[in-house]
Design a protein around this motif. Structure first.
Motif, PDB file in Angstrom:
ATOM      1  N   LEU A  35      46.087  12.256  60.474  1.00 50.16           N
ATOM      2  CA  LEU A  35      46.501  13.605  60.845  1.00 50.16           C
ATOM      3  C   LEU A  35      46.760  13.703  62.346  1.00 50.16           C
ATOM      4  CD1 LEU A  35      47.053  16.491  59.901  1.00 50.16           C
ATOM      5  CD2 LEU A  35      44.641  16.978  60.324  1.00 50.16           C
ATOM      6  N   GLU A  36      45.926  13.025  63.127  1.00 46.93           N
ATOM      7  CA  GLU A  36      46.125  13.043  64.578  1.00 46.93           C
ATOM      8  C   GLU A  36      47.449  12.362  64.947  1.00 46.93           C
ATOM      9  OE1 GLU A  36      43.396  12.418  68.528  1.00 46.93           O
ATOM     10  OE2 GLU A  36      42.986  11.174  66.768  1.00 46.93           O
ATOM     11  N   PHE A  46      46.408  20.166  65.418  1.00 48.46           N
ATOM     12  CA  PHE A  46      45.324  19.261  65.055  1.00 48.46           C
ATOM     13  C   PHE A  46      43.974  19.842  65.443  1.00 48.46           C
ATOM     14  CE2 PHE A  46      42.392  15.856  66.236  1.00 48.46           C
ATOM     15  CZ  PHE A  46      42.256  15.218  65.018  1.00 48.46           C
ATOM     16  N   ASP A  47      43.892  20.428  66.639  1.00 46.19           N
ATOM     17  CA  ASP A  47      42.630  21.016  67.092  1.00 46.19           C
ATOM     18  C   ASP A  47      42.189  22.160  66.188  1.00 46.19           C
ATOM     19  OD1 ASP A  47      42.533  19.233  69.203  1.00 46.19           O
ATOM     20  OD2 ASP A  47      43.478  20.634  70.620  1.00 46.19           O
ATOM     21  N   ILE A  48      43.129  22.989  65.760  1.00 44.89           N
ATOM     22  CA  ILE A  48      42.798  24.105  64.868  1.00 44.89           C
ATOM     23  C   ILE A  48      42.279  23.584  63.536  1.00 44.89           C
ATOM     24  CG2 ILE A  48      43.787  26.008  63.519  1.00 44.89           C
ATOM     25  CD1 ILE A  48      45.681  26.493  65.924  1.00 44.89           C
ATOM     26  N   ILE A  49      42.967  22.597  62.971  1.00 44.72           N
ATOM     27  CA  ILE A  49      42.534  22.039  61.679  1.00 44.72           C
ATOM     28  C   ILE A  49      41.159  21.401  61.812  1.00 44.72           C
ATOM     29  CG2 ILE A  49      43.035  20.272  59.936  1.00 44.72           C
ATOM     30  CD1 ILE A  49      46.025  20.831  60.453  1.00 44.72           C
ATOM     31  N   ARG A  50      40.948  20.622  62.877  1.00 40.18           N
ATOM     32  CA  ARG A  50      39.662  19.952  63.068  1.00 40.18           C
ATOM     33  C   ARG A  50      38.514  20.951  63.246  1.00 40.18           C
ATOM     34  NH1 ARG A  50      39.872  16.943  68.056  1.00 40.18           N
ATOM     35  NH2 ARG A  50      39.225  18.937  68.877  1.00 40.18           N
ATOM     36  N   ASP A  51      38.776  22.041  63.962  1.00 42.42           N
ATOM     37  CA  ASP A  51      37.722  23.014  64.235  1.00 42.42           C
ATOM     38  C   ASP A  51      37.410  23.912  63.044  1.00 42.42           C
ATOM     39  OD1 ASP A  51      37.574  21.986  66.784  1.00 42.42           O
ATOM     40  OD2 ASP A  51      38.818  23.568  67.675  1.00 42.42           O
ATOM     41  N   GLU A  52      38.411  24.204  62.228  1.00 44.61           N
ATOM     42  CA  GLU A  52      38.245  25.202  61.172  1.00 44.61           C
ATOM     43  C   GLU A  52      38.204  24.632  59.754  1.00 44.61           C
ATOM     44  OE1 GLU A  52      37.691  28.331  61.999  1.00 44.61           O
ATOM     45  OE2 GLU A  52      38.058  27.967  64.131  1.00 44.61           O
TER      46      GLU A  52
END
Length: 124
Positions: A35-36, A46-52
């Protein structure tokens, strides 16, 4: 409600359960490095998906269970209104349960696992 409307609602809830199961499976089994790599042009995505991802997975799992419950309830109401229950026959009932179980398994287990395994990052 007519039996046709209930049958359509059962099919719609089956489709919703399939999408929710696929989203849940993909979020739980995601390959973060893939994904990255796919998100290099959009690092904020990517940051949004990883955090949420945990909250979203919990939400999609809730939608999955509600859609399965709606599917089963619509089928029970359909059987009641279309007089399937009045003309009870063990053979037809057994075939109906087997087909219904197969459809639920395919929609909520087999298809989501295949999507998560082969196209998980593309699904997101």
């Amino acid at each position: 409600m007519t039996p046709v409307v209930l049958l359509v609602l059962a099919l719609v809830s089956l489709a919703i359960s399939q999408l929710a199961a696929t989203a849940t499976r993909v979020l739980r089994d995601i390959a973060w490095h893939e994904l990255e790599d796919r998100s290099r042009q959009q690092p904020e995505r990517f940051d949004i998906i990883r955090d949420e991802w945990e909250d979203v997975a919990r939400g999609t799992e809730t939608i999955l269970y509600l859609a399965i419950a709606a599917h089963v309830l619509c089928l029970i109401a359909w059987a009641s209104l279309s007089h399937v229950i009045d003309d009870f026959n063990w053979f037809n009932t057994t075939i109906g349960v087997i087909v219904g179980t197969f459809l639920l398994l395919a929609a909520t287990v087999w298809f989501p696992n295949a999507v998560a395994e082969h196209a998980g990052t593309a699904f997101l």
